[in-house]
Design an enzyme around this catalytic site. Sequence first.
Site, mmCIF file in Angstrom:
data_model
loop_
_atom_site.group_PDB
_atom_site.id
_atom_site.type_symbol
_atom_site.label_atom_id
_atom_site.label_comp_id
_atom_site.label_asym_id
_atom_site.label_seq_id
_atom_site.Cartn_x
_atom_site.Cartn_y
_atom_site.Cartn_z
ATOM 1 N N ASP A 44 0.847 -1.244 0.126
ATOM 2 C CA ASP A 44 -0.129 0.101 -0.007
ATOM 3 C C ASP A 44 0.775 1.281 -0.161
ATOM 4 O O ASP A 44 0.299 2.321 -0.097
ATOM 5 C CB ASP A 44 -0.926 -0.034 1.195
ATOM 6 C CG ASP A 44 -0.272 -0.119 2.437
ATOM 7 O OD1 ASP A 44 0.636 -0.972 2.803
ATOM 8 O OD2 ASP A 44 -0.797 0.377 3.572
ATOM 9 N N HIS A 45 2.031 1.185 -0.109
ATOM 10 C CA HIS A 45 2.877 2.454 -0.112
ATOM 11 C C HIS A 45 3.624 2.549 -1.172
ATOM 12 O O HIS A 45 4.499 3.530 -1.315
ATOM 13 C CB HIS A 45 3.927 2.404 1.314
ATOM 14 C CG HIS A 45 3.015 2.435 2.355
ATOM 15 N ND1 HIS A 45 2.918 3.578 3.091
ATOM 16 C CD2 HIS A 45 2.155 1.543 3.143
ATOM 17 C CE1 HIS A 45 2.084 3.543 4.205
ATOM 18 N NE2 HIS A 45 1.661 2.303 4.132
ATOM 19 N N HIS A 68 7.727 -0.717 12.720
ATOM 20 C CA HIS A 68 6.693 -1.502 12.154
ATOM 21 C C HIS A 68 7.043 -2.820 12.192
ATOM 22 O O HIS A 68 8.008 -3.387 12.420
ATOM 23 C CB HIS A 68 6.665 -0.851 10.732
ATOM 24 C CG HIS A 68 5.332 -0.969 10.021
ATOM 25 N ND1 HIS A 68 3.833 -1.132 10.792
ATOM 26 C CD2 HIS A 68 4.980 -1.077 8.752
ATOM 27 C CE1 HIS A 68 3.143 -1.311 9.528
ATOM 28 N NE2 HIS A 68 3.660 -1.342 8.504
ATOM 29 N N HIS A 116 -4.192 7.042 6.986
ATOM 30 C CA HIS A 116 -3.680 5.773 6.802
ATOM 31 C C HIS A 116 -4.878 4.724 7.575
ATOM 32 O O HIS A 116 -4.867 3.966 8.330
ATOM 33 C CB HIS A 116 -2.500 5.236 7.191
ATOM 34 C CG HIS A 116 -1.895 4.039 7.049
ATOM 35 N ND1 HIS A 116 -2.096 2.676 7.929
ATOM 36 C CD2 HIS A 116 -1.127 3.502 6.006
ATOM 37 C CE1 HIS A 116 -1.505 1.852 7.269
ATOM 38 N NE2 HIS A 116 -1.387 2.148 6.120
HETATM 39 ZN ZN LIG Z 1 0.372 0.669 5.272
HETATM 40 ZN ZN LIG Z 2 2.941 -1.012 6.732
#
Ligand SMILES: [Zn+2]
Ligand SMILES: [Zn+2]
Length: 304
Positions: free
Chosen positions: A66-67, A142, A270
Amino acid sequence: MKFEVTVLGSSSATPIYTRHPTAQVLNIRERFFLIDCGEGTQLQMMRYKIKMQRISHIFISHLHGDHYLGLMGLISTMHLQGRTSELHLYGQQELMDIIELQLRLSNTILRYNLIFHPVRHYVSTLILEDEDLQVKSIVLNHRIPCTGFLFREKAKPRKLLMNKMQQYNIPFNFFNRIKNGENYEDDNGNIIMNEELTMPSLPPRSYAFCSDTIYDESIINDVRAVDMLYHESTFSHDMLDRARATFHTTSLQAAELAKKAEVKKLIIGHFSARYKNLSPLLMEARTVFPNTELALEGLKYAVE
Ligand SMILES: [Zn+2]
Ligand SMILES: [Zn+2]
């Protein structure tokens, strides 16, 4: 002179409710920087009239799809549309491995120079510096290596007051010294203080982008007192356990971090697919940090 962020994507994980995965364009005095490049970023640029060929630098936070899944398409379109100016790309080394594989298998030789700058994920580093600007990476926490990015203008010298230069007959070759803060001594030995001869230029502005991360106070030092902080806020605080398990942050935690770091303004984004209506997230954050706004696609947020 502009310093503003256009949000192109504010969704986590998947596109939903017309929200797109993460992407933002930063305009610093008509220089354009792309931060993250989720799927659909090219189309979002067209929709919001961002000229893709004007983007000179791209920063990718991490390798969750998603990035960055929009990046190969963007690189390819820049090539097909005849780009010749160089493009600087910042991200972890494996990002370039993915791009090189795709270019090789499609037998594509880019018409422009794609210059890759590997970013280390475990230490904050100065990754770009020129006469106007500094960009530093921010270590995030993360599930996989992930960095944020801090953009900071450089302080400008003081501005000369030209009427004072004339009034005191100050020769041209003294101007630079006075801009840099020196006083002036005239032929009779009188000292004219710098404050009378100059005015301060605008204070340098700063923007910190904190992509996916669990709540982690070690980020505070890197983002302290920035003019605008973007921090992910995937869940509301009743989902704290889920946020912790997936290495994400709640809107209340994002606001706490903004407060502790004494930033001027907070943008949260996000958003999880579970929230069609985002106002509960905004309300929750504002109980702790009133100057919070939602990252809404197509909106421009001035850094001031
Ligand atoms: Zn993300
Ligand atoms: Zn992520």
